[in-house]
Design a protein around this motif. Structure first.
Motif, PDB file in Angstrom:
ATOM      1  N   GLU A 101      41.069  76.507  56.315  1.00  0.00           N
ATOM      2  CA  GLU A 101      41.702  75.022  56.064  1.00  0.00           C
ATOM      3  C   GLU A 101      40.502  73.969  55.905  1.00  0.00           C
ATOM      4  OE1 GLU A 101      45.364  75.025  59.188  1.00  0.00           O
ATOM      5  OE2 GLU A 101      43.479  74.044  59.894  1.00  0.00           O
ATOM      6  N   GLN A 104      41.574  68.538  52.923  1.00  0.00           N
ATOM      7  CA  GLN A 104      42.527  68.407  51.789  1.00  0.00           C
ATOM      8  C   GLN A 104      43.595  69.007  52.149  1.00  0.00           C
ATOM      9  OE1 GLN A 104      41.928  70.587  48.241  1.00  0.00           O
ATOM     10  NE2 GLN A 104      42.387  69.015  47.041  1.00  0.00           N
ATOM     11  N   LYS A 105      43.614  70.473  52.560  1.00  0.00           N
ATOM     12  CA  LYS A 105      45.050  71.239  53.055  1.00  0.00           C
ATOM     13  C   LYS A 105      45.283  70.513  54.227  1.00  0.00           C
ATOM     14  CE  LYS A 105      43.436  75.818  51.381  1.00  0.00           C
ATOM     15  NZ  LYS A 105      43.155  77.195  51.761  1.00  0.00           N
ATOM     16  N   CYS A 107      45.887  67.625  55.052  1.00  0.00           N
ATOM     17  CA  CYS A 107      46.384  66.292  54.739  1.00  0.00           C
ATOM     18  C   CYS A 107      47.607  66.359  53.583  1.00  0.00           C
ATOM     19  CB  CYS A 107      45.377  65.300  54.058  1.00  0.00           C
ATOM     20  SG  CYS A 107      44.264  64.614  54.973  1.00  0.00           S
ATOM     21  N   ALA A 108      47.548  67.656  53.037  1.00  0.00           N
ATOM     22  CA  ALA A 108      48.680  68.092  51.955  1.00  0.00           C
ATOM     23  C   ALA A 108      50.024  67.933  52.430  1.00  0.00           C
ATOM     24  CB  ALA A 108      48.283  69.296  51.443  1.00  0.00           C
ATOM     25  N   LEU A 109      50.331  68.311  53.644  1.00  0.00           N
ATOM     26  CA  LEU A 109      51.590  68.271  54.365  1.00  0.00           C
ATOM     27  C   LEU A 109      51.799  67.549  55.391  1.00  0.00           C
ATOM     28  CD1 LEU A 109      52.442  72.292  53.855  1.00  0.00           C
ATOM     29  CD2 LEU A 109      53.120  70.241  52.350  1.00  0.00           C
ATOM     30  N   PRO A 110      51.837  66.058  55.194  1.00  0.00           N
ATOM     31  CA  PRO A 110      51.841  65.134  56.309  1.00  0.00           C
ATOM     32  C   PRO A 110      53.182  65.328  57.231  1.00  0.00           C
ATOM     33  CG  PRO A 110      52.207  63.931  54.341  1.00  0.00           C
ATOM     34  CD  PRO A 110      51.775  65.366  53.763  1.00  0.00           C
ATOM     35  N   LEU A 111      52.874  64.876  58.480  1.00  0.00           N
ATOM     36  CA  LEU A 111      54.293  64.975  59.289  1.00  0.00           C
ATOM     37  C   LEU A 111      55.110  63.982  58.997  1.00  0.00           C
ATOM     38  CD1 LEU A 111      52.036  65.901  62.499  1.00  0.00           C
ATOM     39  CD2 LEU A 111      53.834  67.496  61.412  1.00  0.00           C
ATOM     40  N   PRO A 112      56.473  63.964  58.935  1.00  0.00           N
ATOM     41  CA  PRO A 112      57.458  63.073  59.046  1.00  0.00           C
ATOM     42  C   PRO A 112      56.986  61.553  59.814  1.00  0.00           C
ATOM     43  CG  PRO A 112      58.540  64.751  59.424  1.00  0.00           C
ATOM     44  CD  PRO A 112      57.028  65.314  59.815  1.00  0.00           C
TER      45      PRO A 112
END
Length: 232
Positions: A101, A104-105, A107-112
């Motif tokens: 990780e 960048q990785k 931060c790529a899929l931020p939580l709702p």
């Protein structure tokens, strides 16, 4: 079994967009308690360079170390924490990546509902935060004058630091502690909690912005002291 002896050496690793001078309030509190404190001034150019700068400071220590990372500094200590002098890890509103990780990785899929750091497009291989949005994102509970100065004095983050991937995380072999900043607008508090849980860290929290080491130095120093004494 007897209580573990206190670790007297503390090494502090700053995060992205700032330098090590922000550690001064924590430094003053810890040195007043008899700790030997060293601050890493790493360049935030690449993960490899930042790890090397941290390990060079670790080499200078005369015994076991509590290694502390704030924000991106958490990535650095996760890699540098394999150094043989590192006994314990402390994460402060920090990334605590697993193997493979990077920032960048993560931060790529931020939580709702997670905050989105106001990063500008890279310039010459470095990214900065939007100066007009820096205070709200990074330092909402600091004095306005201090937040404005930090915004102007940003140390830009190299793309090689942003994308640098961790190998085997040091938290798998070192006990860790984690301070969640509950009002953080850079790294979502829920993401902090999940990373801390994954690392098996002892968790505490402060009602703080991302700049927890400046706005809540007493809480930070208290957690480092707990780690140094191996108190969960």
């Amino acid at each position: 079994m007897g209580r573990a002896m206190r670790v007297n050496n503390v090494v502090l690793v700053h995060g992205a967009f700032v330098d090590g001078s922000g550690w001064e309030p924590v430094y003053q509190l810890l040195t007043a308690q008899g700790y030997q404190v060293h601050i890493v001034q790493h360049p935030t150019t690449s993960l490899a360079a930042d790890v090397a700068a941290t390990q060079a400071v670790l080499d200078l220590q005369d015994g076991p170390v509590v290694l502390v990372g704030h924000s991106y500094g958490g990535v650095v200590i996760t890699e540098a924490g394999h150094h043989p002098k590192v006994a314990r890890l402390v994460y402060l509103a920090a990334f605590a990546p697993d193997s493979g990780e990077s920032v960048q990785k993560l931060c790529a899929l931020p939580l709702p509902g997670a905050p989105l750091p106001p990063m500008l497009a890279p310039v010459r291989g470095f990214v900065r935060l939007d100066q007009a949005k820096f205070a709200a994102a990074y330092a909402a509970d600091l004095q306005a004058e201090r937040a404005a100065f930090l915004a102007s004095a940003q140390q830009p983050l190299g793309l090689d630091a942003f994308t640098g991937e961790v190998g085997m995380p040091a938290w798998r072999s070192r006990p860790s502690w984690y301070l969640v900043a509950s009002e953080d607008n850079m790294i979502a508090p829920l993401a902090q909690q999940l990373m801390a849980q994954r690392a098996g860290a002892a968790v505490t929290a402060a009602r703080s912005s991302h700049a927890v080491h400046e706005s809540h130095p007493a809480a930070v120093a208290a957690l480092i002291d707990r780690a140094a004494r191996d108190l969960r």
